[in-house]
Design an enzyme around this catalytic site. Structure first.
Site, PDB file in Angstrom:
ATOM      1  N   SER A 140      46.241  16.694  23.313  1.00  0.00           N
ATOM      2  CA  SER A 140      47.485  16.471  24.190  1.00  0.00           C
ATOM      3  C   SER A 140      48.532  16.005  23.180  1.00  0.00           C
ATOM      4  O   SER A 140      48.886  16.485  22.150  1.00  0.00           O
ATOM      5  CB  SER A 140      47.219  15.646  25.321  1.00  0.00           C
ATOM      6  OG  SER A 140      48.089  15.724  26.273  1.00  0.00           O
ATOM      7  N   ASP A 257      46.235  24.528  33.029  1.00  0.00           N
ATOM      8  CA  ASP A 257      46.592  23.172  32.517  1.00  0.00           C
ATOM      9  C   ASP A 257      47.906  22.924  33.188  1.00  0.00           C
ATOM     10  O   ASP A 257      48.895  23.821  32.536  1.00  0.00           O
ATOM     11  CB  ASP A 257      46.587  23.308  31.144  1.00  0.00           C
ATOM     12  CG  ASP A 257      47.090  21.721  30.453  1.00  0.00           C
ATOM     13  OD1 ASP A 257      46.590  21.485  29.262  1.00  0.00           O
ATOM     14  OD2 ASP A 257      47.692  21.054  31.086  1.00  0.00           O
ATOM     15  N   HIS A 287      43.605  20.284  31.708  1.00  0.00           N
ATOM     16  CA  HIS A 287      44.215  19.546  30.752  1.00  0.00           C
ATOM     17  C   HIS A 287      43.139  18.870  29.838  1.00  0.00           C
ATOM     18  O   HIS A 287      42.941  19.413  28.530  1.00  0.00           O
ATOM     19  CB  HIS A 287      45.293  18.644  31.141  1.00  0.00           C
ATOM     20  CG  HIS A 287      46.043  17.955  29.984  1.00  0.00           C
ATOM     21  ND1 HIS A 287      46.535  19.075  28.846  1.00  0.00           N
ATOM     22  CD2 HIS A 287      46.207  16.861  29.405  1.00  0.00           C
ATOM     23  CE1 HIS A 287      47.203  18.187  28.078  1.00  0.00           C
ATOM     24  NE2 HIS A 287      46.921  16.668  28.455  1.00  0.00           N
TER      25      HIS A 287
HETATM   26  O1  LIG Z   1      42.299  12.793  28.926  1.00  0.00           O
HETATM   27  C1  LIG Z   1      43.669  12.617  28.931  1.00  0.00           C
HETATM   28  N1  LIG Z   1      44.883  13.272  28.530  1.00  0.00           N
HETATM   29  C2  LIG Z   1      46.203  12.494  28.338  1.00  0.00           C
HETATM   30  C3  LIG Z   1      45.538  11.365  29.309  1.00  0.00           C
HETATM   31  O2  LIG Z   1      44.250  11.305  29.514  1.00  0.00           O
HETATM   32  C4  LIG Z   1      47.135  13.363  29.112  1.00  0.00           C
HETATM   33  C5  LIG Z   1      47.930  12.568  27.977  1.00  0.00           C
HETATM   34  C6  LIG Z   1      49.127  13.320  27.112  1.00  0.00           C
HETATM   35  O3  LIG Z   1      49.053  13.039  25.791  1.00  0.00           O
HETATM   36  N2  LIG Z   1      50.134  14.198  27.772  1.00  0.00           N
HETATM   37  C7  LIG Z   1      50.140  14.241  29.014  1.00  0.00           C
HETATM   38  C8  LIG Z   1      51.624  14.101  29.706  1.00  0.00           C
HETATM   39  C9  LIG Z   1      52.553  14.774  28.903  1.00  0.00           C
HETATM   40  C10 LIG Z   1      53.930  14.563  29.274  1.00  0.00           C
HETATM   41  O4  LIG Z   1      54.917  15.240  28.455  1.00  0.00           O
HETATM   42  C11 LIG Z   1      56.343  14.864  28.827  1.00  0.00           C
HETATM   43  C12 LIG Z   1      56.861  13.928  29.575  1.00  0.00           C
HETATM   44  C13 LIG Z   1      57.858  13.618  29.845  1.00  0.00           C
HETATM   45  C14 LIG Z   1      58.862  14.237  28.823  1.00  0.00           C
HETATM   46  F1  LIG Z   1      60.117  13.789  29.195  1.00  0.00           F
HETATM   47  C15 LIG Z   1      58.438  15.034  27.810  1.00  0.00           C
HETATM   48  C16 LIG Z   1      57.208  15.334  27.968  1.00  0.00           C
HETATM   49 CL1  LIG Z   1      56.544  16.422  26.600  1.00  0.00          CL
HETATM   50  C17 LIG Z   1      52.495  14.336  27.376  1.00  0.00           C
HETATM   51  C18 LIG Z   1      51.097  14.691  26.657  1.00  0.00           C
HETATM   52  C19 LIG Z   1      46.776  12.297  27.222  1.00  0.00           C
END
Ligand SMILES: O=C1N[C@]2(CO1)C[C@H](C(=O)N1CCC(COc3ccc(F)cc3Cl)CC1)C2
Length: 321
Positions: A140, A257, A287
């Site tokens: 992620s 995802d 995800h």
């Molecule tokens: O097992 C796990 N996985 C996890 C938690 O626990 C999920 C989390 C993780 O890193 N992301 C999921 C959410 C995503 C939101 O993205 C945005 C939101 C607002 C924005 F303005 C621009 C972007 Cl890009 C970023 C990446 C790690």
């Protein structure tokens, strides 16, 4: 006599673990003194909690694991154990503002700090094991950190494994209007929070979702607009860097995802220069694939461990003797 004096001197000079008089020992957000925790101190003087999984015999390679937004490196223990059993030396830290590390919860002044700290930890481990090949595994946001870290040192890593990496924004959440509003709000109310990460989209295995919700080392608050802006900036930087990527990578992504769009992984696979690259799509996968239904999680661990061991360079003749 002089031996008493010299032994006293030795204690005072060498015993650097004692904080200087008057300074309280630095403690983790959970109140544990960092002197009792494995840690590194980053370039801004922040203590980052570290984990190490060291094989008994001579390690064959180093593997750095980069966790994602709002989580920490603890949930990678099972993956790290599997790699350790293959004689790989696995290491990780909680990024600034995450888990047992210092820093404002799930916030960062500049995404580059995550990359700088990862390179600091990787360089530290390389200095201890100078002849070992190095891999990165990222999930992620940790996938974005992994990609940008490997882009900064294109010759340093023999392979990068990406589990549902953040490469592109989710198109629903990144409509031009929402991006415009986020930029506007960032100037007016940067610490305003948007929605939090919806844990139901992490995995089809509700036990994993419950474990995530119950894990107090995870951040369950709302996402700050300023943090979202940093993620968007990282996404934009990857769009620029991907066409010049030529290092080997393995992409694992679920096609259901809802947090990190699979189109980002497809784009990276299609637009990178790498000749040694593999993408495996998990039909219906959510995800956090490594924590999805048991058969998917097991497949991910097998895929990842096999790919890494196949990418460990064969020992050259003189090394083998
Ligand atoms: O097992 C796990 N996985 C996890 C938690 O626990 C999920 C989390 C993780 O890193 N992301 C999921 C959410 C995503 C939101 O993205 C945005 C939101 C607002 C924005 F303005 C621009 C972007 Cl890009 C970023 C990446 C790690």
């Amino acid at each position: 006599g002089s031996d008493v004096l010299s032994s006293l001197l030795r204690v005072s000079v060498t015993d650097s673990s004692m904080p200087e008089p008057g300074a309280a020992p630095r403690r983790s957000p959970q109140g544990v003194p960092y002197s009792d925790l494995p840690h590194i101190v980053n370039a801004d003087g922040l203590h980052l909690f570290c984990r190490y999984w060291e094989p008994t015999g001579q390690p064959r390679a180093l593997v750095f694991i980069a966790h994602g937004a709002g989580e920490h490196c603890g949930p990678y223990d099972e993956m790290a154990q599997r790699l350790k059993e293959l004689s790989l030396l696995v290491f990780a830290h909680d990024h600034v503002g995450h888990g047992q590390s210092e820093g404002d919860r799930m916030n960062i002044k500049d995404f580059q700090i995550y990359i700088r700290d990862s390179l600091q930890h990787i360089d530290l481990m390389k200095s201890r094991h100078p002849d070992l090949p190095v891999f990165i595994v990222g999930h992620s946001m940790g996938g974005a950190i992994s990609i940008l870290t490997a882009c900064e040192r294109p010759g340093d890593f023999v392979g990068v494994v990406l589990i549902a990496p953040l490469v592109q924004m989710n198109p629903e959440s990144a409509t031009p209007f929402k991006v415009f509003m986020a930029k506007l709000l960032n100037h007016m109310l940067p610490s305003l929070t948007m929605g939090s990460i919806e844990s139901k989209w992490l995995s089809r295995d509700k036990r994993q979702v419950e474990a995530y919700d119950a894990d107090e080392l995870n951040y369950h608050g709302g996402m700050r607009v300023s943090f979202g802006m940093q993620l968007m900036a990282a996404v934009e930087r990857m769009q620029r860097e991907i066409p010049s990527i030529s290092w080997p990578f393995l992409l694992l992504h679920g096609d259901a995802d809802k947090l990190c769009d699979i189109r980002g992984s497809r784009m990276m696979y299609d637009n990178s220069l790498s000749t040694d690259k593999k993408i495996k799509i998990y039909e219906g996968g959510y995800h956090a694939l490594h924590h999805d239904l048991p058969e998917v999680a097991e497949s991910v661990l097998k895929e990842l461990t096999t790919w890494i061991t196949e990418h460990i360079p064969a020992a050259t003749s003189q090394e083998a003797q």
